[in-house]
Design an enzyme around this catalytic site. Structure first.
Site, PDB file in Angstrom:
ATOM      1  N   ILE A 169       0.830  -1.201   0.000  1.00  0.00           N
ATOM      2  CA  ILE A 169       0.000   0.000   0.000  1.00  0.00           C
ATOM      3  C   ILE A 169       0.866   1.253   0.000  1.00  0.00           C
ATOM      4  O   ILE A 169       0.617   2.202  -0.743  1.00  0.00           O
ATOM      5  CB  ILE A 169      -0.954   0.001   1.210  1.00  0.00           C
ATOM      6  CG1 ILE A 169      -1.888  -1.199   1.158  1.00  0.00           C
ATOM      7  CG2 ILE A 169      -1.759   1.293   1.259  1.00  0.00           C
ATOM      8  CD1 ILE A 169      -2.768  -1.352   2.373  1.00  0.00           C
ATOM      9  N   GLU A 222       4.919   3.132   1.588  1.00  0.00           N
ATOM     10  CA  GLU A 222       6.233   2.978   2.209  1.00  0.00           C
ATOM     11  C   GLU A 222       6.623   4.271   2.895  1.00  0.00           C
ATOM     12  O   GLU A 222       6.425   5.367   2.356  1.00  0.00           O
ATOM     13  CB  GLU A 222       7.276   2.619   1.146  1.00  0.00           C
ATOM     14  CG  GLU A 222       8.665   2.372   1.698  1.00  0.00           C
ATOM     15  CD  GLU A 222       9.648   1.967   0.624  1.00  0.00           C
ATOM     16  OE1 GLU A 222      10.858   1.833   0.953  1.00  0.00           O
ATOM     17  OE2 GLU A 222       9.231   1.779  -0.532  1.00  0.00           O
ATOM     18  N   PHE A 241      10.061   4.680   8.398  1.00  0.00           N
ATOM     19  CA  PHE A 241      10.242   3.687   9.458  1.00  0.00           C
ATOM     20  C   PHE A 241       9.439   2.406   9.248  1.00  0.00           C
ATOM     21  O   PHE A 241       9.566   1.475  10.034  1.00  0.00           O
ATOM     22  CB  PHE A 241       9.865   4.302  10.811  1.00  0.00           C
ATOM     23  CG  PHE A 241      10.609   5.577  11.119  1.00  0.00           C
ATOM     24  CD1 PHE A 241      11.936   5.542  11.521  1.00  0.00           C
ATOM     25  CD2 PHE A 241       9.982   6.809  10.998  1.00  0.00           C
ATOM     26  CE1 PHE A 241      12.622   6.705  11.805  1.00  0.00           C
ATOM     27  CE2 PHE A 241      10.665   7.977  11.288  1.00  0.00           C
ATOM     28  CZ  PHE A 241      11.994   7.938  11.686  1.00  0.00           C
ATOM     29  N   ASP A 278       1.971  14.925  13.508  1.00  0.00           N
ATOM     30  CA  ASP A 278       2.216  14.686  12.084  1.00  0.00           C
ATOM     31  C   ASP A 278       0.900  14.577  11.319  1.00  0.00           C
ATOM     32  O   ASP A 278       0.699  13.649  10.528  1.00  0.00           O
ATOM     33  CB  ASP A 278       3.060  13.423  11.892  1.00  0.00           C
ATOM     34  CG  ASP A 278       3.706  13.375  10.505  1.00  0.00           C
ATOM     35  OD1 ASP A 278       3.762  14.427   9.829  1.00  0.00           O
ATOM     36  OD2 ASP A 278       4.159  12.285  10.110  1.00  0.00           O
TER      37      ASP A 278
END
Length: 420
Positions: free
Chosen positions: A10, A12, A15, A128
């Protein structure tokens, strides 16, 4: 991971890798977040902020659901099995030309504010918030990727270079890690603008350019605001004066209420910036709040109606049970149970009672036969009402015996400890 079969990749990240997997137990599809870091023990796994945050925040309709944590002790591999969503906000608006309906944008922003309100109330801020971390499935929005989250009550300073630069609040850019949960609201305001215009609000190429892009829209802040920020070692605060263009020229078709909320979210001063709970009360969301209240009221009425129907069913059952009992009683009276046994009279043995004064015998009253007809065929004959024939006058000896009896009174029991 032998319980899950990988289907495809899905996404990348720095981490982790995210895979689409299928469970071999139930056949359902899940999102598998495989960590690139290797872990030595289960204690190290449980200490991860992301796992702790998801366990604390689940379940919530606008927080990504964590189903299972898979850890292989031998290899040190860790995977988080989460619910599978359709896409993220970035994928939704990428390459799109026709603007999203305002009601859909309103619905998404309302759910995003709900997720942030739930997080902040539980002492966590995300750090984030960006379109890639906001997931959608049909009309449902859920916030995901809690790898950068921190506790609201943890000691400052925090990590300086946190969050993706385009969504980074001024206090994150101008201080050495002195920021708070209000940074999530700034990022949400940037996302709000982006899903409305399909363009990022502040696409800075570096830290200095990021501040410059913010000043181009909002203008240079007052010195009073800048003095609140601790002096940064990285840059000077000698900004050239800019008036700022404002948001209206960039989103001309936006409604006044949505523009008002957007400005409240990207307020330069974090102390003046709107919070998630306040944002949910903004006039922009009035229609959704009304619909939500009506849905809650309707749900309560349906539950009340179900309880009433259930109570009536119980009452009808009780009435039916009582009716059956009465019918059975009437049936018993009409058809008495016939006991099998001898129909002739049986003389009972005499009782020898000790310690009782022998009283003078009195003439026994005369009893008429209680049977209408004698028993001939082994059945118990029909009984007649018994009539007592005798005298109601008490004899002199009875009166003397009653007067000779002494009367005794029991002592009053005292109350102890609030009872008897």
């Amino acid at each position: 991971m032998n319980k899950y079969k990988p289907v495809g990749k899905i996404g990348e990240g720095t981490f982790s890798d995210v895979l689409k997997t299928q469970s071999l137990r139930d056949g359902n599809y899940y999102a598998c977040k495989q960590m690139k870091q290797h872990f030595e023990s289960i204690e190290q796994v449980n200490s991860l902020r992301e796992i702790q945050a998801l366990r604390r925040l689940n379940p919530h309709p606008n927080i990504l659901m964590l189903h299972e944590v898979v850890f292989d002790r031998k290899s040190g591999c860790l995977a988080l099995i989460c619910e599978l969503m359709d896409m993220n906000i970035y994928e939704l608006i990428r390459g799109r030309r026709k603007p999203l309906p305002e009601k859909k944008i309103m619905n998404y922003m309302y759910q995003l504010c709900k997720s942030l309100d739930h997080m902040h109330r539980n002492g966590i801020f995300h750090r984030d918030v960006k379109p890639e971390n906001i997931l959608i499935k049909e009309d449902t929005l859920k916030l995901g990727d809690f790898g950068s989250c921190r506790s609201v009550y943890s000691k400052q300073p925090y990590t300086e270079y946190i969050s993706t630069r385009w969504y980074r609040a001024p206090e994150c850019l101008l201080t050495d890690g002195y920021y708070s949960y209000k940074m999530d609201m700034w990022s949400s305001g940037c996302v709000f603008y982006e899903i409305t215009s399909f363009h990022p609000l502040f696409p800075g190429s570096n830290e200095l350019d990021q501040i410059s892009k913010i000043h181009d829209i909002l203008g240079t802040p007052a010195k009073k605001t800048l003095n609140k920020f601790k002096q940064s070692r990285a840059m000077s605060f000698d900004f050239p004066f800019k008036k700022g263009t404002g948001l209206s020229p960039h989103v001309p078709n936006i409604s006044p209420k949505s523009l008002s909320l957007m400005y409240a979210m990207i307020e330069y001063d974090p102390d003046q910036r709107i919070g998630a709970h306040q944002a949910l009360q903004h006039p922009y969301f009035r229609e959704l709040r009304t619909a939500e209240k009506q849905a809650v009221t309707m749900h309560r009425k349906m539950r009340l109606a179900e309880n009433i129907v259930g109570q009536e069913s119980i009452n009808l059952w009780c009435i039916s049970k009582d009716g059956n009992r009465q019918h059975s009683h009437r049936k018993t009276q009409q058809n008495p149970i016939r006991h099998h046994g001898p129909s002739y009279a049986i003389e009972l043995p005499k009782l020898n009672v000790s310690g009782v004064t022998k009283l003078t015998s009195y003439p026994s009253p005369t009893f008429h036969s209680v049977f209408t007809t004698p028993a001939t065929n082994g059945e118990v004959p029909v009984l007649q009402p018994i009539k007592y024939i005798g005298t109601n006058h008490k004899s002199e000896k009875q009166k003397e015996l009653k007067s000779s009896m002494k009367q005794y009174h029991l002592p009053t029991i005292e109350r102890r400890g609030g009872g008897y």
